[in-house]
Design an enzyme around this catalytic site. Structure first.
Site, PDB file in Angstrom:
ATOM      1  CB  ALA A 514      18.108  31.960 -38.163  1.00  0.00           C
ATOM      2  CG  ASN A 636      28.870  32.414 -37.176  1.00  0.00           C
ATOM      3  OD1 ASN A 636      29.615  31.346 -36.756  1.00  0.00           O
ATOM      4  ND2 ASN A 636      28.781  33.549 -36.697  1.00  0.00           N
ATOM      5  CE  LYS A 706      15.766  21.571 -43.332  1.00  0.00           C
ATOM      6  NZ  LYS A 706      15.730  20.044 -43.288  1.00  0.00           N
ATOM      7  CD  GLU A 710      13.103  25.641 -29.834  1.00  0.00           C
ATOM      8  OE1 GLU A 710      12.889  25.618 -30.874  1.00  0.00           O
ATOM      9  OE2 GLU A 710      12.153  25.424 -28.890  1.00  0.00           O
TER      10      GLU A 710
HETATM   11 MO1  MOS Z   1      11.852  28.278 -27.301  1.00  0.00          MO
HETATM   12  S1  MOS Z   1      10.980  26.944 -25.915  1.00  0.00           S
HETATM   13  O1  MOS Z   1      10.511  28.501 -28.441  1.00  0.00           O
HETATM   14  O2  MOS Z   1      12.172  29.799 -26.450  1.00  0.00           O
END
Ligand code: MOS
Length: 743
Positions: A514, A636, A706, A710
């Site tokens: 992003a 979003n 940001k 993850e």
């Molecule tokens: Mo992620 S583990 O950088 O696809």
């Protein structure tokens, strides 16, 4: 950027209809003319060498075209060319079919190519291969004390900082001490789409390669290097990827096999792996961690030690940032971090969603919970007392950090204050109820990326970038960015990706897409905007004649003066008046390192969970989760929420289910299938609530985003583990928490 039309709006996926109607095609679904099929033969032994391959019987089967192995792989793939890929760690990547040596169980040793997949699979099952074995080592437990510190790792690896303060002395002097080991086993990525490549052989010997990957350019560079191809010779296309989670960051061996066979046989070839073969490459490494915490009488951290040892292969030093987070998540002046690898006869581990942090924070955040009890403090209060306002690893301020707000807003939404602190004190019928919480932190990073925009005379905007979409919402948010900056309706924007002919972009990973591709799209739109203004000024009687770019804005398909919106030109008319069929611009976006290097750039989250455990049966349900996330601008809220929901499900899976079990006698994973490698089903998932905390940040990148792919997973496994302790009084330090650990 306060008044936006598209950025920050909860829009549905633009690629949703294609996905649910089956119009979205994945790598192994391109039924190109004249296609033949390869099936990979996998080694049953973990270490040794192939002594004999007898392919005569197989080659005699009508419809079998070839058996490729190290005995007949053509020179073109054997030359001493680089097999490196963009995210290769230190060492020398595995070279499929390169020689007789067996380095790990399930190693691909041959490719049988036939007219049908079924025939190729049958032929592979009767191919006679003899092996000579030597003793293997697959058990990390035997490597305690034998770890080594990796020299250089892959891109993004940061060796732990040197110790600060007096960590040993302050630990000894501390009022309260925790010194424990935390363990999790190996886990394998299991995206829905299995790895597959369709190599389409074109007239003149060029290839269109449809590959399952998180980075089309990475796949292209890899095969170009190995087979000595020009950029023109092999175009890699990857429009849809059915989940990656890191497994597609590096090219996998089916890509090599499909390209090899296509070039040799001069035919279009598909190689797809089976679910079992999905367990034959990268994985989250089995890791042993120790955490030692010491606190003063007031609950402030006096000393923190965190050490991790994890497996890697014989041929590469896979690295991830496991322990570094512990030096920056809480305020502590006496810190010692250690990170080591041990070589085993397994395939190289690979980044798996929030690599390093998912596991390192499991250990740290369970230890923090243990210390909260030892110090007689509420686990949330304990974290607030040790809140870090500065990144002590880097000795820099945070560009923004709304973790405190995550704690407060998350706790309020969850009802944390209703928690009775004593373990086994809360019940509902015959269920023990436990509340647990934990913290997460992840990098906010931006990589160099490019994009190209093209506006046609009918008012349609095409945007292109060689990034990938692994299900995260990239198609959607890039469409939003382009529509925003050029004032066009969403329907007028066609964002295209996954093609090596498009402007370069990094692999989709690291939660940086992003920020990276978004900024490139914004820059390209602004470059196009400047061109359009110049063209508008050449139009007869242009109301924008003397306007500067800062004075104009694109709104509702018009280019107009900000202060006098009546003075406007229809954007489509500008293209028509230009006499061209389209107006184009491209741009590359780079992180502003001069600005960024003064700060620590991170996203944070706080997770609160409720578990209910049947006291007699030991069955466990995660009945409620609140995940409060501070990740800058949320492009979003709908796609972002979906990202975090998926992250929570994975965190639950990591806590309670996932583990690839090695039978050390054979050096082989024994549960390499969906029947025995458990992941959650819908019945395992209850109430999940996602909150996004307001966070503005103009340092991370111009969009202030940001990344969300993850961070949402972090803290989930620890929060569940901590809730299990609260419910039962049992402190579990080894994942997954299966029923045997609860009875
Ligand atoms: Mo992620 S583990 O950088 O696809």
């Amino acid at each position: 950027m306060s008044n936006t039309n598209y950025i920050g709006k909860a829009l549905s996926r633009v690629d949703g209809p294609a996905k649910v109607t089956g119009a979205a095609k994945y790598a192994a679904e391109f039924n190109v003319p004249g296609l033949v099929y390869g099936y990979v033969v996998s080694s049953p032994v973990a270490k040794g060498k192939i002594t004999k391959i007898d392919a005569a019987e197989v080659l005699a089967l009508p419809g079998v075209l070839q058996v490729f192995s190290h005995e007949n792989v053509p020179m073109l793939a054997l030359l001493d060319r680089s097999y490196k890929d963009d995210v290769a760690p230190g060492g020398s990547p595995f070279r499929p079919l390169h020689d007789a040596e067996i380095k790990f169980s399930q190693q691909p040793v041959a490719l049988v190519v036939a007219d049908t997949f079924e025939l190729a699979r049958y032929a592979a099952s009767v191919l006679k291969i003899e092996y000579e074995t030597v003793a293997h080592e697959t058990d990390l437990e035997t490597k305690r004390g034998e770890g080594f510190e990796p020299g250089t790792g892959k891109t993004g690896f940061v060796p732990p900082p040197p110790p600060r303060g007096n960590p040993d002395k302050e630990f000894e002097n501390a009022v309260h001490r925790i010194d424990q080991e935390y363990v999790h086993g190996t886990q394998h990525h299991n995206p829905m789409e299995m790895f597959g490549t369709t190599a389409e052989y074109l007239d003149g010997g060029k290839l269109n390669v449809y590959d399952k990957t998180q980075g089309a350019l990475n796949s292209q560079r890899y095969i170009r290097q190995i087979f000595g191809l020009s950029k023109d010779d092999a175009r890699v296309i990857s429009k849809y990827t059915g989940g990656g989670f890191g497994s597609g960051l590096r090219p996998q061996y089916q890509l090599f096999m499909a390209v090899l066979a296509a070039l040799e046989l001069k035919k279009s070839v598909r190689v797809s792996l089976t679910r079992q073969q999905m367990f034959s490459f990268g994985h989250r490494p089995h890791t042993l961690q120790t955490v030692k915490l010491g606190t003063n009488a007031d609950g402030s951290l006096a000393a923190l030690h965190h050490h991790a040892l994890h497996e890697t292969s014989r041929f590469e030093d896979y690295t991830e940032n496991v322990v570094n987070w512990s030096g920056m998540l809480y305020q502590c002046d006496n810190v010692k971090l250690g990170y080591q690898l041990a070589k085993l006869d397994v395939y190289t581990p690979q980044d798996m969603r929030a690599p390093g942090a998912a596991t390192g924070l499991f250990a740290l955040e369970v230890a923090m919970d243990e210390m909260a009890y030892a110090a007689g403090l509420d686990p949330l209060e304990f974290r607030l007392r040790n809140y870090a306002d500065r990144d002590q690893n880097l000795d820099k301020p945070f560009s923004s950090k709304k973790l405190r707000e995550c704690y407060h807003e998350g706790a309020a939404k969850f009802g944390w204050e209703e928690r009775n602190p004593a373990p086994r004190s809360m019940r509902q019928g015959n269920m023990l109820v436990g509340y647990g919480m934990a913290t997460g932190v992840w990098d906010a990073s931006q990589q160099k990326a490019g994009a190209k925009v093209s506006l046609s005379a009918d008012g349609k905007l095409t945007v292109q970038s060689a990034t990938n979409e692994i299900g995260t919402g990239t198609y959607t948010i890039m469409t939003q960015v382009a529509a925003e900056y050029l004032g066009l309706p969403l329907e007028a924007v066609d964002f295209q990706l996954g093609d090596t002919d498009f402007p370069a972009a990094p692999v989709q990973g690291g939660s940086w897409t992003a920020a990276s591709v978004g900024t490139a799209v914004k820059n390209a739109c602004e470059a196009l905007g400047e061109k359009l203004l110049k063209l508008a000024q050449q139009m007869e009687g242009s109301p924008l004649k003397d306007a500067k770019f800062e004075d104009v804005e694109f709104v509702n398909g018009q280019l107009r003066l900000r202060l006098d919106p009546g003075q406007a030109v229809v954007v489509r008319d500008i293209v028509q008046a230009s006499g061209e069929t389209k107006v184009e611009a491209d741009a590359t976006a780079m992180p502003n390192l001069i600005k960024q290097k003064q700060y620590s750039l991170h996203a944070h989250n706080a997770v609160f969970v409720e578990v209910q455990i049947d006291e007699e049966l030991g069955t466990l349900h995660v009945t409620r989760v609140v995940n409060a996330v501070a990740a800058g601008r949320i492009m979003n809220p709908k796609t972002a929420r979906s990202q975090v929901l998926g992250s929570v499900v994975w965190g639950l899976s990591m806590a309670l289910m996932e583990e690839t079990v090695m039978d050390h006698q054979f050096g082989r994973y024994v549960n390499h299938n969906y029947a025995e490698y458990h992941i959650p089903v819908c019945a395992d998932i209850h109430d999940i609530d996602v909150l996004f905390v307001e966070e503005e940040d103009d340092i991370v990148n111009p969009l202030g985003v940001k990344g969300i792919g993850e961070v949402g997973m972090l803290g989930v496994a620890a929060a569940i583990t901590n809730a299990v302790y609260h419910a039962t009084g049992k402190r579990i330090r080894e994942l997954p928490i299966m029923i045997d650990k609860l009875l």
